[in-house]
Motif scaffolding. Sequence first.
Motif, mmCIF file in Angstrom:
data_model
loop_
_atom_site.group_PDB
_atom_site.id
_atom_site.type_symbol
_atom_site.label_atom_id
_atom_site.label_comp_id
_atom_site.label_asym_id
_atom_site.label_seq_id
_atom_site.Cartn_x
_atom_site.Cartn_y
_atom_site.Cartn_z
ATOM 1 N N GLU A 77 2.683 3.625 0.826
ATOM 2 C CA GLU A 77 2.950 2.532 -0.112
ATOM 3 C C GLU A 77 3.943 1.576 0.539
ATOM 4 O O GLU A 77 4.869 2.001 1.235
ATOM 5 C CB GLU A 77 3.557 3.064 -1.420
ATOM 6 C CG GLU A 77 2.869 4.287 -2.005
ATOM 7 C CD GLU A 77 1.465 4.005 -2.495
ATOM 8 O OE1 GLU A 77 1.193 2.843 -2.834
ATOM 9 O OE2 GLU A 77 0.645 4.941 -2.515
ATOM 10 N N ALA A 79 6.195 -2.228 -0.251
ATOM 11 C CA ALA A 79 6.596 -3.210 -1.266
ATOM 12 C C ALA A 79 7.660 -4.129 -0.685
ATOM 13 O O ALA A 79 8.550 -3.690 0.038
ATOM 14 C CB ALA A 79 7.123 -2.510 -2.513
ATOM 15 N N SER A 90 2.865 -5.990 -2.841
ATOM 16 C CA SER A 90 2.816 -4.546 -2.638
ATOM 17 C C SER A 90 1.441 -4.167 -2.094
ATOM 18 O O SER A 90 0.427 -4.754 -2.478
ATOM 19 C CB SER A 90 3.092 -3.794 -3.939
ATOM 20 O OG SER A 90 3.128 -2.393 -3.711
ATOM 21 N N SER A 92 -1.000 -0.704 -1.090
ATOM 22 C CA SER A 92 -1.220 0.738 -1.157
ATOM 23 C C SER A 92 -2.373 1.092 -0.229
ATOM 24 O O SER A 92 -3.438 0.454 -0.274
ATOM 25 C CB SER A 92 -1.545 1.159 -2.594
ATOM 26 O OG SER A 92 -1.828 2.550 -2.657
ATOM 27 N N TYR A 101 -1.236 -6.250 -4.298
ATOM 28 C CA TYR A 101 -0.954 -7.020 -5.508
ATOM 29 C C TYR A 101 0.104 -8.054 -5.177
ATOM 30 O O TYR A 101 1.165 -7.748 -4.625
ATOM 31 C CB TYR A 101 -0.472 -6.097 -6.612
ATOM 32 C CG TYR A 101 -0.195 -6.757 -7.948
ATOM 33 C CD1 TYR A 101 -1.134 -7.567 -8.577
ATOM 34 C CD2 TYR A 101 1.018 -6.544 -8.625
ATOM 35 C CE1 TYR A 101 -0.889 -8.149 -9.806
ATOM 36 C CE2 TYR A 101 1.271 -7.111 -9.864
ATOM 37 C CZ TYR A 101 0.313 -7.914 -10.450
ATOM 38 O OH TYR A 101 0.563 -8.496 -11.689
ATOM 39 N N TRP A 111 -5.022 -9.533 -7.356
ATOM 40 C CA TRP A 111 -5.335 -8.219 -6.796
ATOM 41 C C TRP A 111 -6.284 -8.421 -5.622
ATOM 42 O O TRP A 111 -7.274 -9.140 -5.721
ATOM 43 C CB TRP A 111 -5.978 -7.324 -7.847
ATOM 44 C CG TRP A 111 -5.045 -6.958 -8.971
ATOM 45 C CD1 TRP A 111 -4.887 -7.618 -10.152
ATOM 46 C CD2 TRP A 111 -4.152 -5.849 -8.998
ATOM 47 N NE1 TRP A 111 -3.939 -7.002 -10.931
ATOM 48 C CE2 TRP A 111 -3.469 -5.896 -10.239
ATOM 49 C CE3 TRP A 111 -3.855 -4.825 -8.113
ATOM 50 C CZ2 TRP A 111 -2.519 -4.959 -10.618
ATOM 51 C CZ3 TRP A 111 -2.895 -3.881 -8.487
ATOM 52 C CH2 TRP A 111 -2.238 -3.951 -9.717
ATOM 53 N N LEU A 165 3.392 0.439 -6.439
ATOM 54 C CA LEU A 165 2.514 -0.407 -7.242
ATOM 55 C C LEU A 165 1.963 0.351 -8.440
ATOM 56 O O LEU A 165 1.483 1.480 -8.302
ATOM 57 C CB LEU A 165 1.366 -0.898 -6.351
ATOM 58 C CG LEU A 165 0.323 -1.824 -6.963
ATOM 59 C CD1 LEU A 165 0.959 -3.082 -7.541
ATOM 60 C CD2 LEU A 165 -0.711 -2.191 -5.897
ATOM 61 N N ARG A 167 -0.175 -0.011 -12.484
ATOM 62 C CA ARG A 167 -1.041 -0.844 -13.313
ATOM 63 C C ARG A 167 -1.392 -0.108 -14.607
ATOM 64 O O ARG A 167 -1.527 1.126 -14.616
ATOM 65 C CB ARG A 167 -2.327 -1.203 -12.576
ATOM 66 C CG ARG A 167 -3.158 -2.278 -13.278
ATOM 67 C CD ARG A 167 -4.334 -2.704 -12.430
ATOM 68 N NE ARG A 167 -4.995 -3.888 -12.980
ATOM 69 C CZ ARG A 167 -6.033 -4.496 -12.415
ATOM 70 N NH1 ARG A 167 -6.545 -4.025 -11.262
ATOM 71 N NH2 ARG A 167 -6.562 -5.574 -12.972
ATOM 72 N N ILE A 182 5.250 -4.271 -9.629
ATOM 73 C CA ILE A 182 5.720 -3.899 -8.292
ATOM 74 C C ILE A 182 7.164 -3.442 -8.439
ATOM 75 O O ILE A 182 8.022 -4.212 -8.890
ATOM 76 C CB ILE A 182 5.644 -5.081 -7.310
ATOM 77 C CG1 ILE A 182 4.194 -5.513 -7.111
ATOM 78 C CG2 ILE A 182 6.272 -4.697 -5.962
ATOM 79 C CD1 ILE A 182 4.038 -6.772 -6.270
#
Length: 226
Positions: A77, A79, A90, A92, A101, A111, A165, A167, A182
């Motif tokens: 990950e 960020a 960010s 992933s 994102y 996205w 990240l 959602r 984020i």
Amino acid sequence: MKRSGPLYTLLGGLLLALFMLSLNATTGTGNSSYGGDSPGAASPAPTSSAPGKGKASPTPTKSATKSPSKKPPAKAEYAGRTADDAAAVSVSIRDGKAIAYYCDGHDAESWLKGNVEDDGSMRLTGKHGAKLNGTLAGNAVRGKVEIDKQARDFTAARAKKPSGLYRATTEVRGAKIDGGWIVLPDGRQVGILKRDGKPQKAPRLDPDTGAVMVDGDRLTASPVVP
């Protein structure tokens, strides 16, 4: 007079002996019985060790071995923020796939998704022409993201949970909810929550549990993976 013959003979022998001794003394500079060089003889030339002279001994060479390129991590990950600090980004990564994102925390978000190449490069795309070109370099993803035809450089550092990240997509009281968050390595959060497609600043997320309150209802946001 009879004895003079032997006397002459003796004197002649003595004179001959003296002559031979004198001759040996004169020529006694001959070769030594030990095999030494005669005076004035040229000495053997010393072997030169100067560079470029004589036959150089071969220098062993090591065969060139090319180190294999370091492949991207199977799971990671990242960020961070854009260079102008206008938005957060960010990324992933899972097994050669990536999802990213972009979010300014107000009304602009996107996205994006795509593949991660073996050299760490990635070209991600999203709706409305959004794109992200980045490269894994050390413990960060660096590159450029273009949203709404506006390009920004960014750096996203390797993140450890709870950073990363998140959602949440659900329905609350008849309204469709879609939120993205984020969580930066320093704990700051940047996110947008859309209610029926209308963006607004996202409420604070509890990164330890993923819990977030929307209109008095408790929702759960999950980590995003490709």
